[in-house]
Design an enzyme around this catalytic site. Sequence first.
Site, short mmCIF file in Angstrom:
data_model
loop_
_atom_site.label_atom_id
_atom_site.label_comp_id
_atom_site.label_asym_id
_atom_site.label_seq_id
_atom_site.Cartn_x
_atom_site.Cartn_y
_atom_site.Cartn_z
N ARG A 5 79.83 -57.55 90.31
CA ARG A 5 78.81 -57.14 91.30
C ARG A 5 79.01 -55.66 91.67
O ARG A 5 80.12 -55.21 91.90
CB ARG A 5 78.94 -58.01 92.54
CG ARG A 5 77.94 -57.67 93.67
CD ARG A 5 78.56 -56.78 94.70
NE ARG A 5 77.66 -56.52 95.83
CZ ARG A 5 77.88 -55.58 96.73
NH1 ARG A 5 78.94 -54.81 96.65
NH2 ARG A 5 77.04 -55.40 97.72
N VAL A 6 77.92 -54.93 91.67
CA VAL A 6 77.99 -53.52 92.07
C VAL A 6 77.04 -53.31 93.25
O VAL A 6 75.90 -53.78 93.20
CB VAL A 6 77.60 -52.60 90.89
CG1 VAL A 6 77.59 -51.15 91.34
CG2 VAL A 6 78.57 -52.79 89.73
N GLY A 7 77.53 -52.64 94.28
CA GLY A 7 76.70 -52.38 95.46
C GLY A 7 76.04 -51.01 95.38
O GLY A 7 75.88 -50.43 94.30
N THR A 49 76.85 -47.12 104.45
CA THR A 49 77.71 -48.30 104.40
C THR A 49 76.91 -49.46 104.96
O THR A 49 76.00 -49.26 105.76
CB THR A 49 79.03 -48.09 105.17
OG1 THR A 49 79.79 -49.29 105.12
CG2 THR A 49 78.81 -47.72 106.62
N LEU A 104 75.19 -53.51 103.86
CA LEU A 104 74.91 -54.46 102.78
C LEU A 104 74.23 -53.73 101.63
O LEU A 104 73.05 -53.38 101.71
CB LEU A 104 74.03 -55.60 103.31
CG LEU A 104 73.74 -56.70 102.28
CD1 LEU A 104 75.01 -57.42 101.85
CD2 LEU A 104 72.72 -57.68 102.82
N GLY A 105 74.99 -53.52 100.55
CA GLY A 105 74.49 -52.74 99.42
C GLY A 105 73.15 -53.22 98.89
O GLY A 105 72.26 -52.43 98.58
N THR A 112 82.56 -49.45 103.54
CA THR A 112 82.75 -48.38 102.55
C THR A 112 83.08 -47.07 103.25
O THR A 112 82.53 -46.79 104.30
CB THR A 112 81.43 -48.17 101.78
OG1 THR A 112 81.18 -49.36 101.05
CG2 THR A 112 81.49 -46.98 100.85
N1 ASP Z 1 77.87 -50.91 100.86
C1 ASP Z 1 79.00 -51.59 100.30
C2 ASP Z 1 78.58 -52.54 99.23
O1 ASP Z 1 77.57 -53.20 99.37
C3 ASP Z 1 79.82 -52.31 101.30
C4 ASP Z 1 80.06 -51.59 102.60
O2 ASP Z 1 79.62 -50.52 102.84
O3 ASP Z 1 80.72 -52.12 103.45
O4 ASP Z 1 79.28 -52.66 98.27
#
Ligand code: ASP
Length: 318
Positions: free
Chosen positions: A178-180, A201, A203-204, A150
């Site tokens: 899906r929403v992070g 950024t 794993l959401g 992200t």
């Molecule tokens: N944090 C983002 C999500 O989980 C992905 C990322 O940062 O790479 O959607």
Amino acid sequence: MWGIIATWRMAVEGITKADEMLKEGADAGDAIETAIKEVEDFPYYKSVGYGGLPNEEMEVELDAAYMDGDTLDIGAVAAIKDYANPISIARRLSHEKVNCMLVGEGAEKFAHKEGFERKNMLTDRAKIHYRNRVKEVQQQEIKPYSGHDTVGMVCLDTHGKMTAATSTSGLFMKKKGRVGDSPISGSGFYVDSKVGGASATGLGEDLMKGCISYEIVRLMKEGMHPQEACETAVNKLDEELKERRGKAGDLSLIAMNNKGEWGVATNIEGFSFAIATENEKPIVYLTKNVDGKCIHEVASQEWLDNYMKTRTAPLEEK
Ligand code: ASP
């Protein structure tokens, strides 16, 4: 003082533009929106905006958020399809008193009514990545989800106003809908001009377990330097997740306070970030966590050249 800090090398062109604007006294909202749009528009960054990687059903669903640190206004969109610049829609929503976070069809309707540019965000290159991943998953039992980055930023302007913003296509091969963390206040971003801001950024699903951007701002408010605040929050969440769940996903955070001091922490190898301040030209750093301390090194020319080469290299169908 002015400054802007962003996750990943991909942000450097954007923050270079923002830096030029901030130098001339531009508003932190305009500067951060310009910087994020630059990343959204570049087709070779496969985790943000145009060219972003699709979900399981081969649709590009995007998440973005904007926060104003003076008013604490927040606007966000999630799982939005077919619009060129989710960040601009999020910023526009931040001016609403209610209904400021919209998802899916509702977000698209709003964007349409407000005249935002429609665009098919699925590129041929992203389709090849998708088909290759489908094959890999079938043949080698690899995890479908790896591949996500992200763009998240925190900005301070010469008037003392701060903003935070994020934009992402989320996890590659995510489930539809899906929403992070990225559009979620306190997890993907948070900013208060009286203190500072942070953005995430990684794993959401794990970043959200610690409301980690808010936690960093809270620690800065208690008096911590942004570097100490980032390290404390990342190390703590990493430990808690490992203790309770056996493992922790990727957690990488950037932060800046209202004096333009900044900090970065990660629990992965080779997290890159970009920064520009009144005292520092736009620059890319790589960071790694050595026993809880994050060490930042300026990215070498060789690393930078290789980065662009691999991003833009011809892509073959496997
Ligand atoms: N944090 C983002 C999500 O989980 C992905 C990322 O940062 O790479 O959607």
